[in-house]
Design a protein around this motif. Structure first.
Motif, PDB file in Angstrom:
ATOM      1  N   GLU A  89     -24.101  39.340  40.493  1.00  0.00           N
ATOM      2  CA  GLU A  89     -24.380  37.975  40.924  1.00  0.00           C
ATOM      3  C   GLU A  89     -23.299  37.005  40.454  1.00  0.00           C
ATOM      4  OE1 GLU A  89     -26.421  40.023  39.447  1.00  0.00           O
ATOM      5  OE2 GLU A  89     -28.196  40.274  40.717  1.00  0.00           O
ATOM      6  N   SER A  90     -22.622  37.329  39.366  1.00  0.00           N
ATOM      7  CA  SER A  90     -21.588  36.453  38.824  1.00  0.00           C
ATOM      8  C   SER A  90     -20.253  36.589  39.556  1.00  0.00           C
ATOM      9  CB  SER A  90     -21.366  36.778  37.347  1.00  0.00           C
ATOM     10  OG  SER A  90     -20.960  38.147  37.207  1.00  0.00           O
ATOM     11  N   ASP A  91     -20.116  37.593  40.407  1.00  0.00           N
ATOM     12  CA  ASP A  91     -18.844  37.822  41.088  1.00  0.00           C
ATOM     13  C   ASP A  91     -18.639  36.778  42.182  1.00  0.00           C
ATOM     14  OD1 ASP A  91     -16.733  40.306  41.440  1.00  0.00           O
ATOM     15  OD2 ASP A  91     -17.071  39.249  43.321  1.00  0.00           O
ATOM     16  N   PRO A  92     -17.423  36.219  42.299  1.00  0.00           N
ATOM     17  CA  PRO A  92     -17.183  35.198  43.333  1.00  0.00           C
ATOM     18  C   PRO A  92     -17.425  35.696  44.754  1.00  0.00           C
ATOM     19  CG  PRO A  92     -15.402  35.205  41.730  1.00  0.00           C
ATOM     20  CD  PRO A  92     -16.250  36.397  41.421  1.00  0.00           C
ATOM     21  N   GLY A  93     -17.307  36.997  44.965  1.00  0.00           N
ATOM     22  CA  GLY A  93     -17.517  37.534  46.309  1.00  0.00           C
ATOM     23  C   GLY A  93     -18.922  38.017  46.578  1.00  0.00           C
ATOM     24  N   HIS A  94     -19.844  37.741  45.653  1.00  0.00           N
ATOM     25  CA  HIS A  94     -21.191  38.312  45.772  1.00  0.00           C
ATOM     26  C   HIS A  94     -21.906  37.899  47.058  1.00  0.00           C
ATOM     27  CE1 HIS A  94     -25.084  39.901  44.568  1.00  0.00           C
ATOM     28  NE2 HIS A  94     -25.626  38.722  44.849  1.00  0.00           N
ATOM     29  N   ASP A  95     -21.821  36.617  47.422  1.00  0.00           N
ATOM     30  CA  ASP A  95     -22.564  36.163  48.603  1.00  0.00           C
ATOM     31  C   ASP A  95     -22.050  36.831  49.877  1.00  0.00           C
ATOM     32  OD1 ASP A  95     -24.177  34.582  47.052  1.00  0.00           O
ATOM     33  OD2 ASP A  95     -23.071  32.727  47.444  1.00  0.00           O
ATOM     34  N   LEU A  96     -20.725  36.950  49.998  1.00  0.00           N
ATOM     35  CA  LEU A  96     -20.173  37.636  51.173  1.00  0.00           C
ATOM     36  C   LEU A  96     -20.539  39.110  51.154  1.00  0.00           C
ATOM     37  CD1 LEU A  96     -16.579  36.159  51.685  1.00  0.00           C
ATOM     38  CD2 LEU A  96     -18.534  35.981  53.239  1.00  0.00           C
ATOM     39  N   TRP A  97     -20.470  39.728  49.982  1.00  0.00           N
ATOM     40  CA  TRP A  97     -20.859  41.131  49.875  1.00  0.00           C
ATOM     41  C   TRP A  97     -22.319  41.319  50.296  1.00  0.00           C
ATOM     42  CZ3 TRP A  97     -24.731  43.100  46.708  1.00  0.00           C
ATOM     43  CH2 TRP A  97     -24.871  44.490  46.736  1.00  0.00           C
ATOM     44  N   LYS A  98     -23.182  40.452  49.817  1.00  0.00           N
ATOM     45  CA  LYS A  98     -24.605  40.560  50.144  1.00  0.00           C
ATOM     46  C   LYS A  98     -24.842  40.359  51.630  1.00  0.00           C
ATOM     47  CE  LYS A  98     -29.098  38.941  48.454  1.00  0.00           C
ATOM     48  NZ  LYS A  98     -29.782  38.003  47.505  1.00  0.00           N
ATOM     49  N   ARG A  99     -24.059  39.486  52.261  1.00  0.00           N
ATOM     50  CA  ARG A  99     -24.197  39.232  53.699  1.00  0.00           C
ATOM     51  C   ARG A  99     -23.731  40.412  54.548  1.00  0.00           C
ATOM     52  NH1 ARG A  99     -20.132  35.125  56.561  1.00  0.00           N
ATOM     53  NH2 ARG A  99     -18.906  37.065  56.537  1.00  0.00           N
ATOM     54  N   ASP A 100     -22.620  41.033  54.146  1.00  0.00           N
ATOM     55  CA  ASP A 100     -21.941  41.979  55.032  1.00  0.00           C
ATOM     56  C   ASP A 100     -22.112  43.444  54.678  1.00  0.00           C
ATOM     57  OD1 ASP A 100     -21.011  39.863  56.508  1.00  0.00           O
ATOM     58  OD2 ASP A 100     -19.010  39.853  55.621  1.00  0.00           O
ATOM     59  N   PHE A 101     -22.499  43.749  53.444  1.00  0.00           N
ATOM     60  CA  PHE A 101     -22.599  45.141  53.000  1.00  0.00           C
ATOM     61  C   PHE A 101     -24.062  45.515  52.783  1.00  0.00           C
ATOM     62  CE2 PHE A 101     -18.298  44.005  52.093  1.00  0.00           C
ATOM     63  CZ  PHE A 101     -17.545  45.181  52.070  1.00  0.00           C
ATOM     64  N   SER A 102     -24.359  46.791  53.014  1.00  0.00           N
ATOM     65  CA  SER A 102     -25.718  47.280  52.778  1.00  0.00           C
ATOM     66  C   SER A 102     -25.821  48.018  51.451  1.00  0.00           C
ATOM     67  CB  SER A 102     -26.148  48.209  53.910  1.00  0.00           C
ATOM     68  OG  SER A 102     -25.293  49.345  53.979  1.00  0.00           O
ATOM     69  N   GLY A 103     -24.720  48.139  50.734  1.00  0.00           N
ATOM     70  CA  GLY A 103     -24.716  48.838  49.457  1.00  0.00           C
ATOM     71  C   GLY A 103     -23.345  48.759  48.829  1.00  0.00           C
ATOM     72  N   ALA A 104     -23.106  49.623  47.853  1.00  0.00           N
ATOM     73  CA  ALA A 104     -21.853  49.561  47.112  1.00  0.00           C
ATOM     74  C   ALA A 104     -21.376  50.973  46.804  1.00  0.00           C
ATOM     75  CB  ALA A 104     -22.048  48.752  45.826  1.00  0.00           C
ATOM     76  N   CYS A 105     -20.408  51.070  45.907  1.00  0.00           N
ATOM     77  CA  CYS A 105     -19.912  52.366  45.476  1.00  0.00           C
ATOM     78  C   CYS A 105     -19.636  52.297  43.975  1.00  0.00           C
ATOM     79  CB  CYS A 105     -18.664  52.762  46.265  1.00  0.00           C
ATOM     80  SG  CYS A 105     -17.179  51.802  45.888  1.00  0.00           S
ATOM     81  N   GLY A 106     -18.881  53.255  43.452  1.00  0.00           N
ATOM     82  CA  GLY A 106     -18.707  53.350  42.012  1.00  0.00           C
ATOM     83  C   GLY A 106     -17.447  52.724  41.470  1.00  0.00           C
ATOM     84  N   LEU A 107     -16.675  52.035  42.302  1.00  0.00           N
ATOM     85  CA  LEU A 107     -15.380  51.506  41.874  1.00  0.00           C
ATOM     86  C   LEU A 107     -15.494  50.041  41.472  1.00  0.00           C
ATOM     87  CD1 LEU A 107     -12.431  52.703  41.809  1.00  0.00           C
ATOM     88  CD2 LEU A 107     -12.021  51.313  43.838  1.00  0.00           C
ATOM     89  N   PHE A 108     -15.009  49.710  40.267  1.00  0.00           N
ATOM     90  CA  PHE A 108     -15.046  48.324  39.807  1.00  0.00           C
ATOM     91  C   PHE A 108     -13.905  48.075  38.828  1.00  0.00           C
ATOM     92  CE2 PHE A 108     -17.623  50.728  36.830  1.00  0.00           C
ATOM     93  CZ  PHE A 108     -17.328  50.194  35.579  1.00  0.00           C
TER      94      PHE A 108
END
Length: 389
Positions: free
Chosen positions: A286-305
């Motif tokens: 939630e603290s990531d600047p791209g969180h809102d766009l990620w939440k809008r456009d992606f249905s999940g994530a992966c293991g890379l950070f």
């Protein structure tokens, strides 16, 4: 059907192979034709069916069919690596006098290809801020043919507004390409306006760190034919075993991705609370600047950070990295194993956007090890960091 069900059967045709669940591995160079007429007929559509091993075999076609279905595109083209997928796609649509808009977060070999190869062929590249969104209109030229995106960036994890970029690019007559390796199954590129999607299948599709493979997927028949013709002209041809390993990995991709993402999120949240850490780069936070766009456009994530440490001497960071038990030092990602690399310095190049981390930066891949073991490994590493080496 849900994607998790479709992925088990996409590209699989047991009725063609005596009931075999998995398509056989075809080791083919020469393909025989029953007559001169048949050979001449096949030459009119060289990329349909079997004509020559380099153009594809039933093993190739099975993987290409499966990836195209899962990404929502028309058809796919397999290549010998992810980089071959990127370069093969770019060469299909660029010629001398053309202009390319390349995201500033591009994978380093992509940047090198643009600067060293495309420039020598008379193609001009302009790098743009990944967060530009619809503002990319200001960078469009009459000869801009391709706008290349990567979301999130694979080292610094900026999430791009791909739909806004695609709308602006199409209005200017350009096509949109995307490196969709991080998104794997969680980003549907063609629903967001992308024309050509590329995955380094070496990573999550293969999933076991044992094959090099790339896949280009096109939105339409015309785009697919341009890509296929270009890839064939440059001689890109993945091996039979690699194709099979891609298919094998693909079948378990949804369950592996869920585990990778769950572990990564847990570790990212834990790292956020550590005093040695300045910032964690992971869009699901939630603290990531791209969180809102990620939440809008992606249905999940992966293991890379990514992780940005607070200022620390190189010797201390090296001691942290050298002593890990589970996070091994190695390039690539997407396999079952956990990995880490330092990204400070030459790994990150910016010419159109700012990148000024507070301290040393690292990239982690959360593998399929037990999350408790990985967290313990990180904790011991941060203790070594704190001791200064």
């Amino acid at each position: 059907m849900k994607k998790e069900t479709r992925i088990l059967h996409a590209g699989s045709h047991p009725e063609r192979f005596h009931g075999a669940v998995n398509p056989p591995v075809y080791h083919v160079s020469t393909v025989l034709h029953p007559s001169v007429a048949a050979m001449e007929t096949s030459g009119k559509t060289p990329f349909e069916g079997m004509r020559y091993g380099r153009f594809g075999t039933p093993t190739t076609f099975a993987l290409e069919e499966a990836v195209a279905e899962l990404e929502g595109g028309h058809r796919s083209v397999a290549t010998s690596s992810g980089l071959a997928g990127i370069t093969g796609a770019l060469m299909a649509f660029l010629k001398a006098g053309d202009h390319l808009l390349m995201v500033d977060t591009a994978y380093f070999p992509t940047r090198k290809f643009c600067d060293d190869v495309l420039s020598g062929l008379g193609v001009e590249t302009t790098y743009y801020d990944p967060l530009i969104g619809g503002g990319i209109t200001a960078l469009m030229r009459p000869n801009t043919k391709v706008v290349f995106t990567e979301s999130p960036g694979s080292l610094t994890f900026e999430v791009q507004d791909v739909p806004a970029i695609a709308m602006a690019a199409h209005a200017g007559g350009a096509i949109v390409m995307m490196d969709n390796t991080w998104g794997a199954l969680t980003f549907q590129p063609f629903a967001k306006g992308v024309d050509i999607s590329i995955q380094a299948a070496t990573k999550y599709i293969v999933g076991h760190a044992d094959a090099m493979l790339g896949v280009i997927t096109a939105a339409t028949p015309d785009l697919w034919l341009k890509v296929k013709s270009s890839v064939a002209a440059f001689g890109h041809s993945p091996g039979a075993e690699e194709m099979y390993l891609g298919l094998r990995g693909l079948r378990t991709l949804p369950v592996r991705l869920r585990q990778h993402a769950a572990t990564a999120l847990r570790l990212a949240r834990w790292l956020e609370g550590r005093p040695e850490v300045d910032r964690v780069l992971y869009p699901p936070l939630e603290s990531d600047p791209g969180h809102d766009l990620w939440k809008r456009d992606f249905s999940g994530a992966c293991g890379l950070f990514g992780v940005i440490l607070k200022p620390a001497p190189k010797a201390a960071v090296d001691a942290m990295l050298d002593g890990f038990d589970h996070f091994k030092l190695g390039f690539s990602w997407g396999g079952f194993e956990s990995l880490v690399i330092p990204t400070t310095g030459h790994s990150i190049i910016r010419t159109a956007s700012d990148w000024a981390p507070a301290g040393p930066s690292l990239r982690f891949h959360a593998g399929l090890e037990d999350a408790d073991d990985l967290q313990d490994d990180l904790e011991r590493g941060l203790e070594r960091l704190g001791r200064g080496g």
